[in-house]
Motif scaffolding. Structure first.
Motif, mmCIF file in Angstrom:
data_model
loop_
_atom_site.group_PDB
_atom_site.id
_atom_site.type_symbol
_atom_site.label_atom_id
_atom_site.label_comp_id
_atom_site.label_asym_id
_atom_site.label_seq_id
_atom_site.Cartn_x
_atom_site.Cartn_y
_atom_site.Cartn_z
ATOM 1 N N LEU A 190 4.570 29.582 26.760
ATOM 2 C CA LEU A 190 3.876 30.270 25.583
ATOM 3 C C LEU A 190 4.786 31.684 25.372
ATOM 4 O O LEU A 190 4.774 32.413 26.416
ATOM 5 C CB LEU A 190 2.269 30.530 25.619
ATOM 6 C CG LEU A 190 1.390 30.920 24.474
ATOM 7 C CD1 LEU A 190 2.176 29.379 23.509
ATOM 8 C CD2 LEU A 190 0.692 30.589 25.018
ATOM 9 N N GLU A 224 5.619 28.419 20.782
ATOM 10 C CA GLU A 224 4.437 29.380 19.973
ATOM 11 C C GLU A 224 2.372 29.206 20.485
ATOM 12 O O GLU A 224 2.469 27.400 20.672
ATOM 13 C CB GLU A 224 4.374 29.709 19.107
ATOM 14 C CG GLU A 224 6.275 30.927 19.062
ATOM 15 C CD GLU A 224 6.604 31.025 17.614
ATOM 16 O OE1 GLU A 224 6.490 32.263 16.890
ATOM 17 O OE2 GLU A 224 7.584 30.775 17.300
ATOM 18 N N GLY A 225 1.704 30.031 19.606
ATOM 19 C CA GLY A 225 0.675 29.010 19.496
ATOM 20 C C GLY A 225 0.077 28.123 19.297
ATOM 21 O O GLY A 225 -0.044 27.660 19.367
ATOM 22 N N HIS A 226 0.799 27.930 17.691
ATOM 23 C CA HIS A 226 0.540 26.781 16.831
ATOM 24 C C HIS A 226 1.026 25.862 17.752
ATOM 25 O O HIS A 226 0.586 24.621 17.671
ATOM 26 C CB HIS A 226 1.142 26.397 15.425
ATOM 27 C CG HIS A 226 2.737 27.325 15.915
ATOM 28 N ND1 HIS A 226 3.366 26.436 15.830
ATOM 29 C CD2 HIS A 226 3.175 28.723 15.458
ATOM 30 C CE1 HIS A 226 4.573 27.387 15.608
ATOM 31 N NE2 HIS A 226 3.993 28.451 15.452
ATOM 32 N N ILE A 228 0.552 24.307 20.809
ATOM 33 C CA ILE A 228 -0.592 24.084 21.618
ATOM 34 C C ILE A 228 -1.038 22.838 21.182
ATOM 35 O O ILE A 228 -0.819 21.798 21.444
ATOM 36 C CB ILE A 228 -1.431 25.140 22.159
ATOM 37 C CG1 ILE A 228 -0.399 26.620 22.777
ATOM 38 C CG2 ILE A 228 -2.606 24.389 23.663
ATOM 39 C CD1 ILE A 228 -1.938 27.229 22.821
ATOM 40 N N ALA A 246 -5.869 32.233 24.226
ATOM 41 C CA ALA A 246 -5.366 31.000 23.417
ATOM 42 C C ALA A 246 -6.869 30.074 23.336
ATOM 43 O O ALA A 246 -7.107 29.143 22.636
ATOM 44 C CB ALA A 246 -4.741 29.878 24.183
ATOM 45 N N ILE B 245 -0.139 34.732 20.110
ATOM 46 C CA ILE B 245 -1.142 33.600 20.520
ATOM 47 C C ILE B 245 -2.215 33.259 19.458
ATOM 48 O O ILE B 245 -2.474 32.383 19.466
ATOM 49 C CB ILE B 245 -0.669 34.192 21.971
ATOM 50 C CG1 ILE B 245 0.665 33.802 22.339
ATOM 51 C CG2 ILE B 245 -1.388 32.489 22.310
ATOM 52 C CD1 ILE B 245 0.712 34.261 23.987
ATOM 53 N N LYS B 248 -1.481 32.647 16.482
ATOM 54 C CA LYS B 248 -1.412 31.243 15.760
ATOM 55 C C LYS B 248 -1.847 30.165 16.895
ATOM 56 O O LYS B 248 -1.963 28.691 16.176
ATOM 57 C CB LYS B 248 0.549 31.368 17.177
ATOM 58 C CG LYS B 248 1.269 32.316 15.931
ATOM 59 C CD LYS B 248 3.033 32.253 16.284
ATOM 60 C CE LYS B 248 3.555 33.437 15.708
ATOM 61 N NZ LYS B 248 5.182 33.232 16.492
ATOM 62 N N THR B 249 -2.486 30.109 17.653
ATOM 63 C CA THR B 249 -3.499 29.340 18.394
ATOM 64 C C THR B 249 -4.406 28.872 17.494
ATOM 65 O O THR B 249 -4.733 26.957 17.019
ATOM 66 C CB THR B 249 -3.483 29.577 19.522
ATOM 67 O OG1 THR B 249 -2.711 29.850 20.274
ATOM 68 C CG2 THR B 249 -4.523 28.800 20.350
ATOM 69 N N GLY B 252 -3.555 26.815 14.445
ATOM 70 C CA GLY B 252 -2.393 25.709 14.572
ATOM 71 C C GLY B 252 -3.656 24.766 15.528
ATOM 72 O O GLY B 252 -3.359 23.655 14.683
#
Lengths: 363, 363
Positions: A190, A224-226, A228, A246, B245, B248-249, B252
């Motif tokens: 990450l 990246e975060g998205h 996950i 996160a 993070i 973007k999480t 997502g």
């Protein structure tokens, strides 16, 4: 007692030791959860540790759990508020005695819905880390658009160096193999990803080691975060600070949408009718991302399987945590970690000392 | 030219300088966005920087934008792929000339949908940080269950010490006052929260400073990931790594739910009918958490307002970024930062040097 270098679970008389007294609704929910788990694991042998009088009265009400459980009396228990230091002094608590059963080789793993700080502290001291592992990490499965994703560390270590991250990758791969049953799980590190942003030395070093390791073909690079929830990789590796944030940010976003959806459906008579029509699908969707289904975080990297259930988990949630523990024990996650670590270890040793051992992050 | 210690925007002839050539769909989308923004800011004066020939042909198609814009020719432009070092050498790019207009006091702020790395590098070098601010941060507004929330840093600084975090709190408060119009925004420091987890020294020091500062009554203490979307505080302060993070999480997770909802609604004829009934509500909900509505991240802490639009933003998204810039300029965010910093500065100076200056995180 087993040799300390041999995995304790290999020929353990009990599959798992369960802390019957840990959690907001213990011991009732624990027994109700085991009753459900017994259906899925009929040949499991459970050491149920807790107050004998209470458990003796309660267990007959859960006939399926009763069939696989054996009670062991523990005179005390650890409250949710107790400090880890106090918990360490209490040698006859249900949690401590359950962990002791793993250390002595009686049980392959332990599950508790109790005090997580106490559990991590006790597990570290009593079980110790696996040879070659610097720090245990907290790992769990999360939903994504492309199937389940293993994420670690979720909060056991606030600051991590490159070596820790490589170890987490090794442990995450073993977790995905053992618990998700994937033959060759892909792994992502990450990061903030965007080129223009200042990089992070420990991440670059960890990536470099993984790229040259036995895990090279499974290592996807930075995510990246998205990624996950997109399910870009089967395993997402990060430090405990970012991982915890996160995890909780993702949960929070899901909660926000659920709140907004409720508002939408309650707007008018028409939307209420619309809701009735789509309800079966929504229920399936809810079930699919149900936190209960994802209950059971594993402290990986210890000599024995240690699974933490949410303190407020219901019977179904607790049963899911037992599933995770059974999978980890049955599919020998620690054997997998040991094998992989032997292959990766050499690379860490050959990497420049300063870089691998560099603390937390580039200033 | 203005005195460098005076805020450049106070009597700037242009409200904003716009990089007309930056972004995936420039300059068309930029002009279309300005056309919408002109409705909301009829008295704004915009310096439109870019290729004169192209803009001269295009602008007449956007009569509302034309009314508030004046074209300034820039011979070159910065591509999305250009490295910040290369961008720094290009003195006649549209982005550079737009930022120069802020530095010279001609414009109160700048908006670009172009290369963010180049933008941050140029803005730092040309505009410089505000007196007393160590590092600029990237701030933006996000949706929550209780209204809009300002989050920073979103990725400008990977590692941050206690002093940086306190400065971010000061800048975030000013942002929430200027852009959200809140009289006394509450502030939270993002942390892993749970007691049993190893703390983070820089967070504890930053919290201690804030608790004893002029911001004390607005400082809520530590918040966790799920508090961002819950809207527990109006401002969430964190380092650029975790902030990026978390952002973007969260995005997502919203995308995952949207995907799952589409699947639910497409299951059968009944669910399709159900969808038609709830669609108006869903559209409102979508609009409410629409990333376009939240477009426009501000690099706060510089001598001038610097707003970054998403590179792929459409006209509505670009107009939202212009709104953010106009609010920041009109409500004098930098004046607010300066005033607050003067009150907090003394405390940072009196705090133990080693702790405040401690790098990134506790090992």
């Amino acid at each position: 007692m087993t040799d300390s270098s041999a995995p304790a679970y290999e020929a353990a008389p009990y599959s798992l030791a369960i802390d019957a007294m840990g959690g907001d609704h213990a011991p009732d929910i624990v027994l109700a959860g085991l009753d459900r788990a017994a259906d899925r694991h009929p040949s499991a042998r459970i050491l149920l540790v807790g107050d004998e009088a209470v458990l003796g009265t309660l267990l007959p009400r859960f006939p399926k759990a009763r069939r696989i459980c054996e009670i062991r009396h523990a005179p005390s228990s650890i409250s949710m508020e107790m400090k880890p230091t106090a918990a360490l002094r209490l040698r006859d608590s249900s949690l401590r005695m359950a962990i002791d059963a793993v250390a002595s080789g009686e049980a392959g793993g332990v599950v508790s819905a109790g005090n997580s700080g106490a559990m991590l502290a006790l597990a570290k001291i009593v079980l110790k880390t696996l040879p070659g592992i610097t720090r245990p990490a907290m790992a769990a499965v999360n939903p994504s658009a492309r199937g389940d994703v293993v994420m670690l560390d979720l909060g056991a270590n606030i600051a991590c160096d490159a070596r820790n991250l490589v170890e987490f990758a090794v442990m995450g791969e073993a977790f995905a193999k053992a618990v998700l049953g994937l033959p060759a799980p892909s792994i992502g590190l990450l990061n903030v990803g965007a080129e223009e942003l200042k990089g992070d030395e420990r991440l670059r070093v960890a990536a470099e080691i993984l790229r040259n390791s036995a895990l090279a073909s499974q290592f996807h690079g930075f995510v990246e975060g998205h990624d996950i929830t997109a399910g870009t990789t089967d395993v997402v590796v990060t430090d405990g600070f970012s991982g915890n944030i996160a995890l909780k940010t993702g949960e929070g976003a899901l909660k926000l949408v659920s709140l907004l959806l409720q508002r939408v459906f309650r707007t008018s008579l028409l939307t209420r009718i619309g809701y009735l029509l789509v309800r079966p699908g929504l229920e399936r969707m809810k079930e699919w991302i149900d936190p209960r289904r994802y209950n059971g975080a594993v402290f990986v990297g210890l000599n024995g399987i240690v699974v933490k259930s949410h303190g407020g988990a219901d019977a179904e949630g607790f049963a899911a945590a037992v599933d995770v523990a059974m999978d980890a024990v049955t599919h020998q996650i620690n054997e997998k970690i040991r094998d992989r670590l032997a292959q990766v270890e050499m690379l860490m040793a050959s990497a420049p000392e300063g870089e691998v051992a560099a603390s937390s992050s580039a200033a």
